[in-house]
Design a protein around this motif. Structure first.
Motif, PDB file in Angstrom:
ATOM      1  N   GLU A 151       0.842  -1.194   0.000  1.00 47.65           N
ATOM      2  CA  GLU A 151       0.000   0.000   0.000  1.00 47.65           C
ATOM      3  C   GLU A 151       0.879   1.247   0.000  1.00 47.65           C
ATOM      4  N   SER A 152       0.541   2.189  -0.830  1.00 49.17           N
ATOM      5  CA  SER A 152       1.355   3.408  -0.922  1.00 49.17           C
ATOM      6  C   SER A 152       1.345   4.195   0.383  1.00 49.17           C
ATOM      7  N   SER A 153       0.216   4.205   1.089  1.00 58.28           N
ATOM      8  CA  SER A 153       0.177   4.933   2.366  1.00 58.28           C
ATOM      9  C   SER A 153       1.076   4.271   3.401  1.00 58.28           C
ATOM     10  N   ALA A 154       1.158   2.946   3.399  1.00 56.65           N
ATOM     11  CA  ALA A 154       2.051   2.240   4.321  1.00 56.65           C
ATOM     12  C   ALA A 154       3.513   2.516   3.970  1.00 56.65           C
ATOM     13  N   ARG A 155       3.803   2.593   2.682  1.00 55.88           N
ATOM     14  CA  ARG A 155       5.167   2.898   2.248  1.00 55.88           C
ATOM     15  C   ARG A 155       5.550   4.315   2.687  1.00 55.88           C
ATOM     16  N   ALA A 156       4.640   5.266   2.532  1.00 57.22           N
ATOM     17  CA  ALA A 156       4.904   6.640   2.969  1.00 57.22           C
ATOM     18  C   ALA A 156       5.117   6.676   4.482  1.00 57.22           C
ATOM     19  N   ASP A 157       4.290   5.942   5.220  1.00 60.16           N
ATOM     20  CA  ASP A 157       4.425   5.865   6.676  1.00 60.16           C
ATOM     21  C   ASP A 157       5.772   5.262   7.069  1.00 60.16           C
ATOM     22  N   TRP A 158       6.199   4.234   6.351  1.00 64.10           N
ATOM     23  CA  TRP A 158       7.490   3.567   6.594  1.00 64.10           C
ATOM     24  C   TRP A 158       8.631   4.591   6.587  1.00 64.10           C
ATOM     25  N   TYR A 159       8.698   5.379   5.521  1.00 67.98           N
ATOM     26  CA  TYR A 159       9.789   6.345   5.389  1.00 67.98           C
ATOM     27  C   TYR A 159       9.618   7.538   6.324  1.00 67.98           C
ATOM     28  N   ALA A 160       8.402   8.015   6.502  1.00 64.53           N
ATOM     29  CA  ALA A 160       8.161   9.185   7.351  1.00 64.53           C
ATOM     30  C   ALA A 160       8.524   8.906   8.810  1.00 64.53           C
ATOM     31  N   ARG A 161       8.106   7.763   9.320  1.00 65.17           N
ATOM     32  CA  ARG A 161       8.417   7.427  10.723  1.00 65.17           C
ATOM     33  C   ARG A 161       9.927   7.374  10.962  1.00 65.17           C
ATOM     34  N   GLN A 162      10.636   6.783  10.026  1.00 68.13           N
ATOM     35  CA  GLN A 162      12.086   6.690  10.182  1.00 68.13           C
ATOM     36  C   GLN A 162      12.735   8.075  10.149  1.00 68.13           C
ATOM     37  N   GLU A 163      12.309   8.909   9.212  1.00 66.45           N
ATOM     38  CA  GLU A 163      12.871  10.263   9.120  1.00 66.45           C
ATOM     39  C   GLU A 163      12.591  11.054  10.392  1.00 66.45           C
ATOM     40  N   LEU A 164      11.357  10.936  10.902  1.00 70.04           N
ATOM     41  CA  LEU A 164      10.987  11.685  12.099  1.00 70.04           C
ATOM     42  C   LEU A 164      11.699  11.181  13.348  1.00 70.04           C
ATOM     43  N   LEU A 165      11.794   9.863  13.483  1.00 69.60           N
ATOM     44  CA  LEU A 165      12.330   9.292  14.715  1.00 69.60           C
ATOM     45  C   LEU A 165      13.828   9.020  14.672  1.00 69.60           C
ATOM     46  N   LEU A 166      14.380   8.780  13.489  1.00 75.37           N
ATOM     47  CA  LEU A 166      15.778   8.361  13.397  1.00 75.37           C
ATOM     48  C   LEU A 166      16.664   9.299  12.582  1.00 75.37           C
ATOM     49  N   ASP A 167      16.070  10.271  11.937  1.00 73.88           N
ATOM     50  CA  ASP A 167      16.795  11.185  11.039  1.00 73.88           C
ATOM     51  C   ASP A 167      17.469  10.460   9.886  1.00 73.88           C
ATOM     52  N   ARG A 168      16.971   9.290   9.541  1.00 77.74           N
ATOM     53  CA  ARG A 168      17.456   8.524   8.387  1.00 77.74           C
ATOM     54  C   ARG A 168      16.346   7.552   8.017  1.00 77.74           C
ATOM     55  N   ALA A 169      16.384   7.079   6.807  1.00 84.30           N
ATOM     56  CA  ALA A 169      15.348   6.138   6.387  1.00 84.30           C
ATOM     57  C   ALA A 169      15.981   4.969   5.645  1.00 84.30           C
ATOM     58  N   LEU A 170      15.801   3.793   6.202  1.00 83.71           N
ATOM     59  CA  LEU A 170      16.286   2.583   5.549  1.00 83.71           C
ATOM     60  C   LEU A 170      15.265   2.115   4.519  1.00 83.71           C
TER      61      LEU A 170
END
Length: 182
Positions: free
Chosen positions: A112-131
């Motif tokens: 799902e595109s919304s889940a993919r967006a959530d995947w990257y957004a959470r990492q950027e917000l919480l970790l300052d990087r996105a795997l």
């Protein structure tokens, strides 16, 4: 019934091992808790282990829905599985299957595109990087049996365990006595 244990913050490198610990202990229908508490002993309908990682700390939880009459035996069985995990660790097969399960869940979720967006957004917000999903899977694939056992020994400390329950209990002492925790 919920048994909670303090775990690690979201940026902690040990979280890959904790994710696999949760899967092996109580994340699937072939998990240790599902087999021992539900299938072998018929003590509950629902039993699950999961970890929630927050900014500074995490919460590793084992939750179960069960009848009050089965409470003491269920708690005893759950805590026996916890101790077994700490003492003997996980098998190579359990670890392999948990990694495969993790991979499958990621692939399905990210359809799902919304889940993919959530995947990257959470990492950027919480970790300052996105795997990427592949990078995350490489982290998971690198986890060893020894690492899973070490996080189990560190997190699953009954001296630090919190207990929450919903049921027909008059007070905390009554519940703890019925649950065999006093």
């Amino acid at each position: 019934l919920a048994l909670g244990f303090p775990s690690y913050g979201v940026a902690d490198k040990r979280n890959s091992a904790v994710s696999l610990l949760a899967t092996i202990l109580g994340g699937t229908m072939s998990s240790r808790l599902f087999i021992s508490v539900r299938e072998r002993k018929g003590l509950c309908y629902h039993v699950r282990a999961e970890n929630g990682a927050y900014d500074d700390v995490g919460a590793f939880m084992i939750r179960s829905g069960l009848d009050q009459a089965r409470l003491k035996e269920a708690v005893k069985t759950i805590l026996a599985e916890v101790e077994k995990m700490k003492k003997t660790g996980v098998t190579a097969r359990e670890l392999k299957e948990a990694k495969e399960n993790f991979r499958g869940r990621i692939l399905l979720k990210l359809e799902e595109s919304s889940a993919r967006a959530d995947w990257y957004a959470r990492q950027e917000l919480l970790l300052d990087r996105a795997l990427t999903p592949d990078e995350r899977m490489r982290e998971i694939d690198a986890v060893t049996q020894n690492e899973v056992q070490k996080v189990a020994q560190d997190i699953l400390n009954v001296q630090k365990m919190s207990v929450a329950a919903i049921g027909p209990f008059k007070d905390e002492k009554t519940f703890l006595k019925i649950a065999g925790l006093s």
